[in-house]
Scaffold this motif. Structure first.
Motif, PDB file in Angstrom:
ATOM      1  N   CYS A   1       3.907  -1.871  -1.965  1.00  0.00           N
ATOM      2  CA  CYS A   1       2.377  -1.544  -0.883  1.00  0.00           C
ATOM      3  C   CYS A   1       3.113  -0.825   0.358  1.00  0.00           C
ATOM      4  CB  CYS A   1       2.395  -2.996  -0.397  1.00  0.00           C
ATOM      5  SG  CYS A   1       0.991  -3.643  -1.949  1.00  0.00           S
TER       6      CYS A   1
ATOM      7  N   TYR B   1      -6.190  -8.186  -6.490  1.00  0.00           N
ATOM      8  CA  TYR B   1      -6.337  -6.961  -6.698  1.00  0.00           C
ATOM      9  C   TYR B   1      -6.679  -5.619  -6.892  1.00  0.00           C
ATOM     10  CZ  TYR B   1      -1.262  -8.761  -7.483  1.00  0.00           C
ATOM     11  OH  TYR B   1      -0.209  -9.064  -7.036  1.00  0.00           O
TER      12      TYR B   1
ATOM     13  N   HIS C   1      -0.795  -4.282   6.609  1.00  0.00           N
ATOM     14  CA  HIS C   1      -1.299  -4.145   4.744  1.00  0.00           C
ATOM     15  C   HIS C   1      -2.027  -5.356   4.848  1.00  0.00           C
ATOM     16  CE1 HIS C   1      -1.718  -3.785   0.352  1.00  0.00           C
ATOM     17  NE2 HIS C   1      -0.446  -5.298   0.495  1.00  0.00           N
TER      18      HIS C   1
ATOM     19  N   ALA D   1      -3.234  -8.274   2.883  1.00  0.00           N
ATOM     20  CA  ALA D   1      -2.664  -8.473   1.728  1.00  0.00           C
ATOM     21  C   ALA D   1      -3.073  -9.677   1.340  1.00  0.00           C
ATOM     22  CB  ALA D   1      -1.136  -8.552   1.419  1.00  0.00           C
TER      23      ALA D   1
ATOM     24  N   ASN E   1      -7.428  -6.063  -1.703  1.00  0.00           N
ATOM     25  CA  ASN E   1      -5.556  -5.407  -2.093  1.00  0.00           C
ATOM     26  C   ASN E   1      -5.235  -4.559  -2.444  1.00  0.00           C
ATOM     27  OD1 ASN E   1      -2.890  -4.684  -1.348  1.00  0.00           O
ATOM     28  ND2 ASN E   1      -2.194  -6.998  -1.628  1.00  0.00           N
TER      29      ASN E   1
ATOM     30  N   SER F   1      -2.684  -2.023  -1.987  1.00  0.00           N
ATOM     31  CA  SER F   1      -1.757  -1.835  -2.286  1.00  0.00           C
ATOM     32  C   SER F   1      -1.757  -0.510  -0.762  1.00  0.00           C
ATOM     33  CB  SER F   1      -1.397  -1.460  -3.674  1.00  0.00           C
ATOM     34  OG  SER F   1       0.297  -0.962  -3.362  1.00  0.00           O
TER      35      SER F   1
ATOM     36  N   SER G   1       3.676  -2.925   7.250  1.00  0.00           N
ATOM     37  CA  SER G   1       3.529  -3.505   6.037  1.00  0.00           C
ATOM     38  C   SER G   1       4.246  -4.597   5.139  1.00  0.00           C
ATOM     39  CB  SER G   1       3.165  -1.897   4.905  1.00  0.00           C
ATOM     40  OG  SER G   1       3.177  -2.650   3.342  1.00  0.00           O
TER      41      SER G   1
ATOM     42  N   GLY H   1       6.301  -5.659   0.966  1.00  0.00           N
ATOM     43  CA  GLY H   1       5.254  -5.523  -0.773  1.00  0.00           C
ATOM     44  C   GLY H   1       6.904  -5.304  -1.638  1.00  0.00           C
TER      45      GLY H   1
END
Length: 353
Positions: free
Chosen positions: A135, A179, A270, A272, A306, A308, A339, A341
């Motif tokens: 991400c 997602y 980000h 998320a 989200n 990404s 961010s 990920g």
């Protein structure tokens, strides 16, 4: 010499997927056992934890590079540059182009090369390549473009972040509900005229014990999907990892910039998980013995989910184009981007507008 953003663009897919979409799903545990809670309770719990009410999916005729192309064209138009003058096209993604109804990834040639082709750029010395960094990939692409500009290798770069996560989810895994799909892009140019631009940045990869917190694994439906693999995550471990490591990275990046915590106008993080992001920002301020100010962190995860690498450039575009009522960025504002990920990777950068 530094580098500054001269154009922004995004693409938010038109297909809105509400939580009701998952009402008929059969959610299973990692052991393949039917979850005891009914789907209404599962989606309600998801909304309370992540804040997600809706997400956007690409239409059946689109793939990731299509989304990235739309965002790229918008950023180029916003900047007013001639695409032939681009030195680099950097495309951040994680799963390549995946046709609707398939989970087969197609990433050769690179998605950046596909966008360059669609833009009809004739300049052979405009270098096109992809970044796979989880991400945080879009921020990492911006950091790389900034390094090229600072070193004199480049003057203008296009950095894209796009993903179609809806194509790599296991319908039997409740985590699939977070997602989404989307794309965002910026034009980054050399700047020696004023003090705006990137002031500091930081990147880190935690792989010794954290590598598999996000991974590709088999469906929870072992009977009907025994061999196909989908995106999987250990949500609890990711949450704990993020709360420990992301605030420290944000503090180090801000301290390296020369600005103080009180100089910050916005934190663009980000998108998320709403509760996780709120906890990250609150812990970040606690490192300075402060409480997070109201409206310091714009959030659009409730409607966009989200996506990404696309969450940050999409959100930045929305703010700069005055599409969020409570949030704006004006000249001289100091913004911290961050961010976390798959990898597990973390990055951050401080930017003066």
């Amino acid at each position: 010499m530094t580098s500054k953003i001269t154009g922004v663009g995004n693409y938010i897919p038109s297909e809105t997927i509400t939580n009701l979409f998952f009402d008929k799903h059969i959610f299973l545990s990692a052991q393949g056992i039917l979850l005891k809670e009914d789907n209404a309770s599962i989606t309600s719990k998801l909304q309370k934890i992540t804040g997600i009410e809706e997400r956007r999916y690409a239409n059946s005729k689109q793939v990731t590079s299509d989304l990235g192309l739309i965002a790229a064209r918008s950023a180029i138009e916003d900047s007013g540059i001639d695409p032939e003058t681009l030195d680099y096209i950097i495309f951040a993604h994680n799963f390549g182009d995946i046709p609707f109804g398939s989970i087969q990834s197609d990433a050769v040639p690179s998605l950046a090369s596909r966008v360059k082709h669609q833009l009809k750029i004739k300049n052979n010395f405009c270098v096109a390549y992809d970044v796979l960094f989880g991400c945080p990939g879009w921020i990492e692409g911006v950091i790389q473009a900034h390094a090229f500009i600072r070193s004199g290798i480049a003057k203008k770069c296009l950095v894209i972040g796009a993903e179609t996560l809806s194509r790599v989810v296991d319908d039997h895994d409740r985590d699939s509900m977070i997602y989404a799909d989307g794309a965002g892009a910026v034009i980054l140019e050399a700047n020696a005229e004023d003090d705006s631009g990137i002031k500091s940045h930081l990147s880190a990869s935690y792989t010794l014990n954290e590598k598999d917190f996000l991974f590709f694994g088999k469906s929870y439906n072992t009977e009907n999907c025994p061999n196909t693999k989908y995106i999987k995550m250990d949500g609890r471990k990711i949450y704990e990892f993020a709360l420990v490591n992301v605030p420290d990275a944000m503090k180090k990046c801000l301290d390296n910039s020369g600005y103080s915590i009180n100089d910050l106008s916005k934190i663009i993080i980000h998108q998320a998980n709403e509760k996780m992001d709120e906890a990250i920002v609150e812990r970040f301020y606690q490192l300075y013995d402060l409480s997070a100010p109201k409206d310091i962190m714009p959030m659009v995860i409730s409607k966009l989910g989200n996506s990404s690498v696309a969450t940050i450039p999409s959100l930045l575009t929305m703010i700069l184009k005055d599409e969020l009522e409570q949030h704006s960025i004006t000249k001289n504002d100091i913004v911290l981007f961050a961010s976390v990920g798959a990898g597990m990777n973390i990055n951050a950068l401080v930017y003066k507008f």
